[in-house]
Design a protein around this motif. Structure first.
Motif, PDB file in Angstrom:
ATOM      1  N   VAL A 149      62.833  -3.702  15.583  1.00 16.38           N
ATOM      2  CA  VAL A 149      63.295  -4.991  15.058  1.00 16.38           C
ATOM      3  C   VAL A 149      62.586  -5.231  13.730  1.00 16.38           C
ATOM      4  O   VAL A 149      61.350  -5.312  13.688  1.00 16.38           O
ATOM      5  N   LEU A 150      63.361  -5.344  12.675  1.00 13.89           N
ATOM      6  CA  LEU A 150      62.805  -5.639  11.354  1.00 13.89           C
ATOM      7  C   LEU A 150      62.736  -7.149  11.183  1.00 13.89           C
ATOM      8  O   LEU A 150      63.738  -7.841  11.383  1.00 13.89           O
ATOM      9  N   GLY A 151      61.562  -7.639  10.831  1.00 15.30           N
ATOM     10  CA  GLY A 151      61.384  -9.086  10.754  1.00 15.30           C
ATOM     11  C   GLY A 151      61.256  -9.712  12.120  1.00 15.30           C
ATOM     12  O   GLY A 151      61.746 -10.823  12.356  1.00 15.30           O
ATOM     13  N   GLY A 152      60.600  -9.019  13.038  1.00 16.61           N
ATOM     14  CA  GLY A 152      60.515  -9.476  14.426  1.00 16.61           C
ATOM     15  C   GLY A 152      59.579 -10.631  14.679  1.00 16.61           C
ATOM     16  O   GLY A 152      59.498 -11.107  15.816  1.00 16.61           O
ATOM     17  N   ASN A 153      58.846 -11.088  13.670  1.00 16.69           N
ATOM     18  CA  ASN A 153      57.947 -12.229  13.890  1.00 16.69           C
ATOM     19  C   ASN A 153      58.516 -13.534  13.344  1.00 16.69           C
ATOM     20  O   ASN A 153      57.838 -14.553  13.328  1.00 16.69           O
ATOM     21  N   GLY A 154      59.783 -13.517  12.908  1.00 13.33           N
ATOM     22  CA  GLY A 154      60.423 -14.734  12.406  1.00 13.33           C
ATOM     23  C   GLY A 154      61.144 -15.488  13.503  1.00 13.33           C
ATOM     24  O   GLY A 154      61.061 -15.158  14.692  1.00 13.33           O
ATOM     25  N   PHE A 155      61.882 -16.502  13.109  1.00 12.24           N
ATOM     26  CA  PHE A 155      62.590 -17.356  14.050  1.00 12.24           C
ATOM     27  C   PHE A 155      63.583 -16.562  14.895  1.00 12.24           C
ATOM     28  O   PHE A 155      63.524 -16.569  16.130  1.00 12.24           O
ATOM     29  N   VAL A 156      64.491 -15.863  14.255  1.00 11.07           N
ATOM     30  CA  VAL A 156      65.478 -15.065  14.985  1.00 11.07           C
ATOM     31  C   VAL A 156      64.826 -13.808  15.561  1.00 11.07           C
ATOM     32  O   VAL A 156      65.109 -13.401  16.690  1.00 11.07           O
ATOM     33  N   GLY A 157      63.938 -13.186  14.784  1.00  5.83           N
ATOM     34  CA  GLY A 157      63.321 -11.924  15.204  1.00  5.83           C
ATOM     35  C   GLY A 157      62.542 -12.017  16.497  1.00  5.83           C
ATOM     36  O   GLY A 157      62.605 -11.119  17.341  1.00  5.83           O
ATOM     37  N   THR A 158      61.794 -13.109  16.695  1.00  6.09           N
ATOM     38  CA  THR A 158      61.026 -13.246  17.934  1.00  6.09           C
ATOM     39  C   THR A 158      61.946 -13.364  19.147  1.00  6.09           C
ATOM     40  O   THR A 158      61.651 -12.820  20.220  1.00  6.09           O
ATOM     41  N   HIS A 159      63.055 -14.048  18.987  1.00  5.02           N
ATOM     42  CA  HIS A 159      64.010 -14.165  20.096  1.00  5.02           C
ATOM     43  C   HIS A 159      64.678 -12.826  20.385  1.00  5.02           C
ATOM     44  O   HIS A 159      64.959 -12.496  21.552  1.00  5.02           O
ATOM     45  N   VAL A 160      64.928 -12.033  19.353  1.00  7.91           N
ATOM     46  CA  VAL A 160      65.511 -10.709  19.550  1.00  7.91           C
ATOM     47  C   VAL A 160      64.529  -9.814  20.303  1.00  7.91           C
ATOM     48  O   VAL A 160      64.897  -9.113  21.261  1.00  7.91           O
ATOM     49  N   CYS A 161      63.267  -9.831  19.900  1.00  9.48           N
ATOM     50  CA  CYS A 161      62.253  -9.022  20.585  1.00  9.48           C
ATOM     51  C   CYS A 161      62.106  -9.447  22.040  1.00  9.48           C
ATOM     52  O   CYS A 161      62.018  -8.599  22.944  1.00  9.48           O
ATOM     53  N   LYS A 162      62.075 -10.738  22.285  1.00 11.48           N
ATOM     54  CA  LYS A 162      61.931 -11.246  23.644  1.00 11.48           C
ATOM     55  C   LYS A 162      63.109 -10.838  24.510  1.00 11.48           C
ATOM     56  O   LYS A 162      62.935 -10.441  25.679  1.00 11.48           O
ATOM     57  N   GLU A 163      64.313 -10.905  23.965  1.00  6.99           N
ATOM     58  CA  GLU A 163      65.503 -10.500  24.705  1.00  6.99           C
ATOM     59  C   GLU A 163      65.471  -9.005  25.024  1.00  6.99           C
ATOM     60  O   GLU A 163      65.801  -8.597  26.147  1.00  6.99           O
TER      61      GLU A 163
END
Length: 317
Positions: free
Chosen positions: A95-109
């Protein structure tokens, strides 16, 4: 004539019928006939009718077969138990940009689905304290410096890019366009199978207000469809709502976004109005974007191409 009749009656009286009973043959007739033919009846009595097969006989036959072939059957069972099936290939998601608003939700999912997850950010691991963060491999790097993140590409099968930002037109084009183009090219050269790019909806004339932002997004989209014609997926959400963290603060964007989404997604015809139509594009929840992004990155039958906000909502169901 009377003698002939008497003789016939006598003969009929001496006629005997032999039928089986209880496995033996028996005869009926006069005592004289029985006495005269005693030897023959004794011989008939010694004849036994074979009984039909019973369940006990069948069971015994099975047991005998098992006993006779027990070692062979045991060998076959042991051979089946020692057969090893190779495990399915491991899916590794970056995940590129995984610590941002959308990125954190993508990583969690992705973590919730049991995937091997890695994330590349300029600042590394985010500051929030949640348990799922421990299941993500956090890499610190810069998309404008390939040497800083080439190790993060090792073993990666799919990528989701959440990279984006605002600023001047030149800065927005660089962040939204050039940075993602660099990532798309590097992924293609590394043999990554699928690449999902979270872009933005087309707001028509409003795009001119953020020209560098939208031009950068469209340039990255073109590169993706060129490099990944069969594994490139572009998500074009509108306003993304959810709980957004800014420093130590949490912004409940769903207070506004959720009601608008419920109303506008049922009024799709409004989005077709010339000039003003794009303003009626419904917002979408960040969890919906994350679910569809992860599915698109890992499902080989997910169709490539561009998915607008209505497609995102449809694939979330």
């Amino acid at each position: 004539m009377s003698r002939l009749v008497q003789y016939s009656k006598l003969s009929l009286c001496r006629f005997s019928i032999t039928t089986p009973r209880n496995g033996h043959l028996f005869s009926t007739g006069t005592n004289d006939f029985t006495a005269a033919h005693a030897d023959k009846n004794e011989e008939a009595k010694t004849l036994h009718v074979a009984p039909p097969p019973t369940d006990r006989l069948s069971s015994a036959g099975t047991n005998d077969f098992t006993a006779a072939n027990g070692s062979a059957q045991t060998d076959k069972v042991e051979e089946a138990e020692t057969l090893h099936v190779p495990p399915p290939p491991t899916e590794k998601l970056l995940v590129l940009g995984g610590n941002g608003f959308v990125g954190t939700h993508v990583c969690k999912e992705a973590v919730s689905r049991g995937l091997t997850v890695a994330s590349l950010n300029r600042s590394g691991r985010p500051a929030i304290q949640e348990s799922w963060l421990n299941n993500v491999m956090w890499h610190q790097g810069n998309l404008f410096s390939p040497d800083t993140w080439k190790d993060a590409l090792k073993g990666v099968t799919s990528i989701i890019s959440c990279v984006g930002g605002f600023g001047s037109n030149s800065e927005m084009y660089k962040i939204n366009g050039t940075a993602n183009i660099n990532a798309i090219r590097a992924a293609s050269e590394a043999g990554v199978k699928r690449f999902v790019y979270i872009s933005a909806a087309d707001y028509g004339v409003v795009n001119q207000l953020l020209q560098g932002y939208f031009e950068g997004k469209r340039a990255a989209e073109t590169e993706l469809l060129t490099r990944f014609p069969y594994g490139g997926i572009i998500l074009r959400p509108g306003f993304i709502h959810g709980t957004r963290r800014v420093g130590n603060m949490s912004l409940p964007l769903s207070v506004i976004g959720s009601p608008l989404e419920m109303v506008l997604k049922k009024a799709k015809s409004l989005s077709q109005i010339p000039f003003l139509g794009p303003l009626f594009i419904p917002p979408v929840n960040v969890n919906s974007v994350a679910k569809v992004a992860v599915r698109a990155a890992t499902d080989p039958v997910f169709p490539p191409g561009i998915l607008d906000v209505y497609g995102i909502i449809r694939h979330t169901r």
